[in-house]
Design a protein around this motif. Structure first.
Motif, mmCIF file in Angstrom:
data_model
loop_
_atom_site.group_PDB
_atom_site.id
_atom_site.type_symbol
_atom_site.label_atom_id
_atom_site.label_comp_id
_atom_site.label_asym_id
_atom_site.label_seq_id
_atom_site.Cartn_x
_atom_site.Cartn_y
_atom_site.Cartn_z
ATOM 1 N N GLY A 1 21.259 -19.522 44.469
ATOM 2 C CA GLY A 1 20.155 -19.685 45.390
ATOM 3 C C GLY A 1 19.224 -18.496 45.404
ATOM 4 N N ALA A 2 19.792 -17.289 45.380
ATOM 5 C CA ALA A 2 18.964 -16.092 45.375
ATOM 6 C C ALA A 2 18.051 -16.060 44.150
ATOM 7 N N GLU A 3 18.576 -16.439 42.982
ATOM 8 C CA GLU A 3 17.749 -16.491 41.777
ATOM 9 C C GLU A 3 16.619 -17.501 41.943
ATOM 10 N N ALA A 4 16.930 -18.645 42.544
ATOM 11 C CA ALA A 4 15.893 -19.655 42.745
ATOM 12 C C ALA A 4 14.781 -19.114 43.638
ATOM 13 N N VAL A 5 15.153 -18.442 44.733
ATOM 14 C CA VAL A 5 14.151 -17.891 45.636
ATOM 15 C C VAL A 5 13.310 -16.833 44.923
ATOM 16 N N GLU A 6 13.963 -15.937 44.186
ATOM 17 C CA GLU A 6 13.223 -14.910 43.439
ATOM 18 C C GLU A 6 12.195 -15.555 42.516
ATOM 19 N N ASN A 7 12.610 -16.591 41.810
ATOM 20 C CA ASN A 7 11.708 -17.216 40.855
ATOM 21 C C ASN A 7 10.617 -18.027 41.532
ATOM 22 N N ALA A 8 10.898 -18.605 42.682
ATOM 23 C CA ALA A 8 9.841 -19.281 43.431
ATOM 24 C C ALA A 8 8.756 -18.289 43.843
ATOM 25 N N VAL A 9 9.169 -17.099 44.281
ATOM 26 C CA VAL A 9 8.197 -16.063 44.643
ATOM 27 C C VAL A 9 7.415 -15.625 43.410
ATOM 28 N N LYS A 10 8.094 -15.447 42.273
ATOM 29 C CA LYS A 10 7.406 -15.107 41.031
ATOM 30 C C LYS A 10 6.335 -16.145 40.700
ATOM 31 N N VAL A 11 6.696 -17.406 40.759
ATOM 32 C CA VAL A 11 5.758 -18.474 40.432
ATOM 33 C C VAL A 11 4.570 -18.450 41.380
ATOM 34 N N ALA A 12 4.859 -18.300 42.681
ATOM 35 C CA ALA A 12 3.783 -18.304 43.679
ATOM 36 C C ALA A 12 2.811 -17.152 43.448
ATOM 37 N N ARG A 13 3.335 -15.978 43.190
ATOM 38 C CA ARG A 13 2.463 -14.820 42.954
ATOM 39 C C ARG A 13 1.640 -14.999 41.683
ATOM 40 N N HIS A 14 2.269 -15.509 40.643
ATOM 41 C CA HIS A 14 1.561 -15.691 39.383
ATOM 42 C C HIS A 14 0.455 -16.724 39.532
ATOM 43 N N HIS A 15 0.777 -17.832 40.202
ATOM 44 C CA HIS A 15 -0.195 -18.924 40.327
ATOM 45 C C HIS A 15 -1.387 -18.534 41.196
ATOM 46 N N THR A 16 -1.120 -17.853 42.302
ATOM 47 C CA THR A 16 -2.195 -17.543 43.250
ATOM 48 C C THR A 16 -2.928 -16.247 42.929
ATOM 49 N N GLY A 17 -2.280 -15.362 42.173
ATOM 50 C CA GLY A 17 -2.869 -14.046 41.953
ATOM 51 C C GLY A 17 -2.815 -13.159 43.188
ATOM 52 N N ARG A 18 -1.996 -13.537 44.147
ATOM 53 C CA ARG A 18 -1.827 -12.774 45.387
ATOM 54 C C ARG A 18 -0.425 -12.189 45.429
ATOM 55 N N ASP A 19 -0.228 -11.195 46.290
ATOM 56 C CA ASP A 19 1.053 -10.485 46.338
ATOM 57 C C ASP A 19 1.908 -10.801 47.557
ATOM 58 N N ALA A 20 1.309 -11.006 48.710
ATOM 59 C CA ALA A 20 2.051 -11.040 49.961
ATOM 60 C C ALA A 20 2.853 -12.337 50.115
ATOM 61 N N VAL A 21 4.043 -12.195 50.697
ATOM 62 C CA VAL A 21 4.904 -13.333 51.021
ATOM 63 C C VAL A 21 5.304 -13.218 52.483
ATOM 64 N N VAL A 22 5.163 -14.304 53.224
ATOM 65 C CA VAL A 22 5.508 -14.329 54.651
ATOM 66 C C VAL A 22 6.817 -15.094 54.833
ATOM 67 N N VAL A 23 7.744 -14.476 55.552
ATOM 68 C CA VAL A 23 9.012 -15.094 55.919
ATOM 69 C C VAL A 23 9.161 -15.017 57.436
ATOM 70 N N PHE A 24 10.334 -15.375 57.950
ATOM 71 C CA PHE A 24 10.480 -15.529 59.392
ATOM 72 C C PHE A 24 11.682 -14.763 59.936
ATOM 73 N N ASP A 25 11.611 -14.448 61.209
ATOM 74 C CA ASP A 25 12.765 -13.896 61.911
ATOM 75 C C ASP A 25 13.969 -14.820 61.710
ATOM 76 N N HIS A 26 15.143 -14.222 61.617
ATOM 77 C CA HIS A 26 16.422 -14.921 61.479
ATOM 78 C C HIS A 26 16.634 -15.541 60.100
ATOM 79 N N ALA A 27 15.726 -15.316 59.162
ATOM 80 C CA ALA A 27 15.834 -15.941 57.841
ATOM 81 C C ALA A 27 16.967 -15.337 57.025
ATOM 82 N N TYR A 28 17.531 -16.163 56.154
ATOM 83 C CA TYR A 28 18.452 -15.687 55.124
ATOM 84 C C TYR A 28 18.035 -16.318 53.796
#
Length: 450
Positions: free
Chosen positions: A125-152
């Motif tokens: 799961g951790a690898e999947a999350v890392e790669n989802a963030v990679k894809v999002a950053r690459h596609h958008t050309g943006r850096d920031a990622v927003v998550v939430f309190d209590h998240a795992y």
């Protein structure tokens, strides 16, 4: 099923053989690898774990939501045996194989939304999350990622940054990856303005956080568990998740649903997002997908997933053929046995029993929540005061363990009891497990057990 579906207490828990193995574990395994219940399993299936001392324990944890179809589902066993005899590895990036493609085709069919999709497979799961963030950053050309309190979201460097809870997941392991921002979670039970105000106020707080701390045009993605897992099985109020997803679309921000714990029939739908018709741009999956074998995925809009350059995604073991065979068989089992419906039936069996406990102990049960076979009880020490009671959660857990019921706790404050039984478990074991939990809770709440 050759393993009898009955609880057997042949010795104290843990028994002598398990104690011997635990001594060997202490001598050979890093102390950083903890064990919730030091009972060493030699066989498992349905709703039963059999240990090396001959005890048979009722499983209300599913290896943390992994063995959804059971620990030895016949279709999974047959598929794995067949695939192991054919070949165990070639690396899909070198010489590919059909099973990887079949899993991706199935993910395109089952994940939310009817749009064209692509997937990439990983190990955890951790690898999947890392790669989802990679894809999002690459596609958008943006850096920031927003998550939430209590998240795992995991234990790697990036996913530790995404995870909210310090101990034991982050303590002493920094510095962490940057450009991660945290917004308040819509947590109805603990929302300062009260549960009725939570949806509107939490959405406004989220929007204001992104605007003030990040800037909409700098935000690549918003990442959220539709029902938070380790954070306490927090279910956001109706309507909140669709509003967040719509706001992301309006601002060119990718909405990533972390369905690693909630996916594949666990919540009574194929995915938790289905409950309110939310369609993520990207969805991460793992845990229950492959019947206990390590497999994870990122699935998303074709234009987003295909925006990454060739070679930008992958990994030596990602989409291992044996794990893919297991996933195809596990999904076939979920479809053939209608396991989303089974999860809803488990919810219907659990909730009245949990409410009866709450009625007897109104000052100790803060809230009962969850969906399908992903349910939780938040424990408090003072009723309306809502003071988290991790000690009570621990006492109930120990009492359940002693009687042969495998249970799990969670929550930012360590005070949430969570229930994740295999969907393959029988009704008799569910009822017996609830009897054990009820007796343990009554005893612990009255101070009769430590």
């Amino acid at each position: 099923m050759t393993l009898s579906q009955e609880r057997i207490l042949a010795t104290a828990i843990p028994g002598p053989r398990s104690q011997e193995l635990q001594a060997r574990k202490v001598a050979a395994v890093s102390a950083g690898v903890g064990t919730t219940l030091p009972v060493y399993v030699e066989r498992a299936g349905g709703g039963i774990l059999r240990d090396v001392d001959g005890n048979q324990l009722i499983d209300f944890g599913s290896g943390i939501a992994v063995t959804t179809v059971g620990n030895a589902a016949p279709r999974v066993v047959e598929a794995v045996q067949r695939q192991v005899a054919d070949f165990t590895h070639t690396c899909f990036m070198v010489t590919p194989y059909e099973e990887y493609i079949q899993v991706c085709e199935k993910l395109a069919e089952l994940t939310p939304g009817s749009h064209e999709k692509r997937s990439a497979l990983f190990n955890s799961g951790a690898e999947a999350v890392e790669n989802a963030v990679k894809v999002a950053r690459h596609h958008t050309g943006r850096d920031a990622v927003v998550v939430f309190d209590h998240a795992y979201h995991g234990r790697t460097n990036l996913t530790m940054a995404l995870t909210a809870k310090n101990m034991p997941y982050k303590h002493g392991f920094g510095p962490f990856a940057g450009e991660i921002y945290r917004a308040p979670m819509a947590y109805p039970y603990r929302w300062p303005g009260g549960a009725e105000a939570c949806a509107d106020e939490a959405f406004e707080a989220f929007v204001n956080t992104v605007h003030a701390q990040v800037g909409e045009d700098q935000c690549a993605a918003v990442l959220i568990e539709p029902i938070q897992g380790e954070g306490g099985f927090i279910v956001p109020p109706p309507g909140w998740l669709p509003r967040v997803a719509e706001w992301c679309r309006d601002n060119g921000i990718l909405f990533i649903a972390d369905e690693i714990q909630t996916g594949f029939a666990r919540t009574g739908d194929w995915f938790a997002c289905d409950h309110e018709g939310v369609v993520p741009d990207l969805v991460t999956t793992a845990k229950g997908m492959a019947g206990g074998l390590p497999l994870a995925a990122v699935t998303g809009r074709a234009d987003v997933m295909d925006s990454v350059h060739v070679g930008g995604l992958g990994g030596t073991y990602g989409g291992n053929p044996v794990a893919c065979a297991a996933a195809l068989a596990a999904i076939e089992t979920m479809e053939a046995e209608d396991l989303p419906a089974r999860a809803r039936a488990i919810e219907a069996a659990f909730v009245p029993r949990l409410r009866a406990i709450a009625d007897r102990h109104p000052d100790r049960v803060g809230e009962i929540r969850g969906r399908g076979a992903m349910l939780a009880v938040e424990l408090v020490s003072d009723g309306p005061g809502r003071t988290p009671d991790a000690a009570l959660a621990g006492a109930v857990h120990r009492a359940c363990s002693a009687q042969g019921l495998v249970t799990l706790t969670c929550g930012t404050f360590g005070n949430v009891f969570r229930f994740l039984p295999p969907l393959a478990i029988g009704d008799d074991l569910l009822s017996e497990g609830l009897d054990i939990f009820e007796a343990a809770f009554d005893a612990a709440a009255s101070g009769k057990v430590d």
